[in-house]
Design a protein around this motif. Structure first.
Motif, short mmCIF file in Angstrom:
data_model
loop_
_atom_site.label_atom_id
_atom_site.label_comp_id
_atom_site.label_asym_id
_atom_site.label_seq_id
_atom_site.Cartn_x
_atom_site.Cartn_y
_atom_site.Cartn_z
N PRO A 116 0.83 -1.20 0.00
CA PRO A 116 0.00 0.00 0.00
C PRO A 116 0.87 1.25 0.00
N SER A 117 0.25 2.39 -0.20
CA SER A 117 1.02 3.63 -0.33
C SER A 117 1.83 3.89 0.94
N LEU A 118 2.91 4.60 0.76
CA LEU A 118 3.84 4.90 1.83
C LEU A 118 4.18 6.38 1.74
N ASP A 119 4.24 7.06 2.87
CA ASP A 119 4.59 8.46 2.89
C ASP A 119 5.94 8.66 2.20
N ALA A 120 6.06 9.72 1.41
CA ALA A 120 7.29 9.97 0.65
C ALA A 120 8.52 10.08 1.54
N THR A 121 8.38 10.69 2.70
CA THR A 121 9.53 10.84 3.59
C THR A 121 9.98 9.49 4.15
N VAL A 122 9.04 8.64 4.49
CA VAL A 122 9.38 7.31 5.00
C VAL A 122 10.06 6.50 3.90
N PHE A 123 9.48 6.54 2.69
CA PHE A 123 10.06 5.82 1.57
C PHE A 123 11.48 6.29 1.29
N LEU A 124 11.67 7.62 1.21
CA LEU A 124 12.98 8.16 0.89
C LEU A 124 14.00 7.83 1.97
N ASP A 125 13.62 7.94 3.22
CA ASP A 125 14.53 7.59 4.31
C ASP A 125 14.95 6.12 4.22
N ARG A 126 14.01 5.24 3.96
CA ARG A 126 14.33 3.81 3.82
C ARG A 126 15.23 3.57 2.62
N LEU A 127 14.98 4.29 1.54
CA LEU A 127 15.80 4.15 0.34
C LEU A 127 17.24 4.57 0.63
N TYR A 128 17.41 5.70 1.29
CA TYR A 128 18.75 6.17 1.63
C TYR A 128 19.51 5.19 2.51
N ARG A 129 18.81 4.42 3.29
CA ARG A 129 19.47 3.48 4.21
C ARG A 129 20.02 2.24 3.49
N GLN A 130 19.74 2.12 2.21
CA GLN A 130 20.26 0.99 1.43
C GLN A 130 21.68 1.32 0.98
N ARG A 131 22.60 0.45 1.25
CA ARG A 131 24.00 0.67 0.91
C ARG A 131 24.19 0.98 -0.58
N GLY A 132 24.91 2.05 -0.85
CA GLY A 132 25.28 2.40 -2.22
C GLY A 132 24.24 3.16 -3.01
N VAL A 133 23.07 3.42 -2.45
CA VAL A 133 22.00 4.03 -3.23
C VAL A 133 22.26 5.50 -3.53
N ARG A 134 22.98 6.20 -2.68
CA ARG A 134 23.19 7.64 -2.86
C ARG A 134 23.81 7.98 -4.21
N GLY A 135 24.69 7.17 -4.69
CA GLY A 135 25.35 7.45 -5.96
C GLY A 135 24.53 7.10 -7.19
N LEU A 136 23.33 6.58 -6.99
CA LEU A 136 22.53 6.10 -8.12
C LEU A 136 21.53 7.11 -8.66
N PHE A 137 21.40 8.26 -8.03
CA PHE A 137 20.46 9.25 -8.54
C PHE A 137 20.98 10.66 -8.32
N ASP A 138 20.51 11.57 -9.17
CA ASP A 138 20.95 12.97 -9.13
C ASP A 138 19.97 13.89 -8.45
N GLY A 139 18.77 13.43 -8.21
CA GLY A 139 17.76 14.27 -7.58
C GLY A 139 16.55 13.44 -7.21
N VAL A 140 15.61 14.09 -6.55
CA VAL A 140 14.39 13.44 -6.10
C VAL A 140 13.20 14.14 -6.74
N GLY A 141 12.28 13.37 -7.31
CA GLY A 141 11.04 13.91 -7.87
C GLY A 141 9.90 13.67 -6.89
N LEU A 142 9.04 14.65 -6.75
CA LEU A 142 7.95 14.56 -5.79
C LEU A 142 6.65 15.03 -6.41
N HIS A 143 5.58 14.30 -6.17
CA HIS A 143 4.22 14.71 -6.54
C HIS A 143 3.53 15.11 -5.24
N PRO A 144 3.59 16.37 -4.85
CA PRO A 144 3.09 16.77 -3.53
C PRO A 144 1.60 17.09 -3.50
N TYR A 145 0.77 16.12 -3.82
CA TYR A 145 -0.67 16.36 -3.76
C TYR A 145 -1.10 16.50 -2.31
#
Length: 90
Positions: A10-39
């Motif tokens: 089910p849907s997950l808050d963007a901040t929770v998702f992003l924080d969990r993503l950052y906690r994965q080893r090596g992920v920081r070097g895989l993207f240049d920015g973050v896109g957000l749909h702030p509805y």
């Protein structure tokens, strides 16, 4: 440039998702920015969501990376019919 789209159900808050993503080893070097749909139901909530995502980025040392607002809009439902502050009617 790579674009990675991740759909979580089910849907997950963007901040929770992003924080969990950052906690994965090596992920920081895989993207240049973050896109957000702030509805949000209210413009102030939209600003709060944007600030919260930027805060997560800063907490992981990524505050200088781009944060892109890639989608938002105004619905056509009227407020009288239950629409929110972004609803402008037909």
């Amino acid at each position: 440039m790579y674009v990675v789209r991740v759909f979580v159900k089910p849907s997950l808050d963007a901040t929770v998702f992003l924080d969990r993503l950052y906690r994965q080893r090596g992920v920081r070097g895989l993207f240049d920015g973050v896109g957000l749909h702030p509805y949000a139901a209210d413009p102030s909530l939209m600003a709060a969501d944007i600030s919260a995502v930027r805060s997560v980025m800063r907490s992981h040392g990524e505050g200088r990376k781009g944060l892109y607002i890639t989608e938002f809009g105004w619905g056509s439902q009227t407020r009288a019919a239950g629409g929110d502050k972004f609803e402008q009617g037909p």
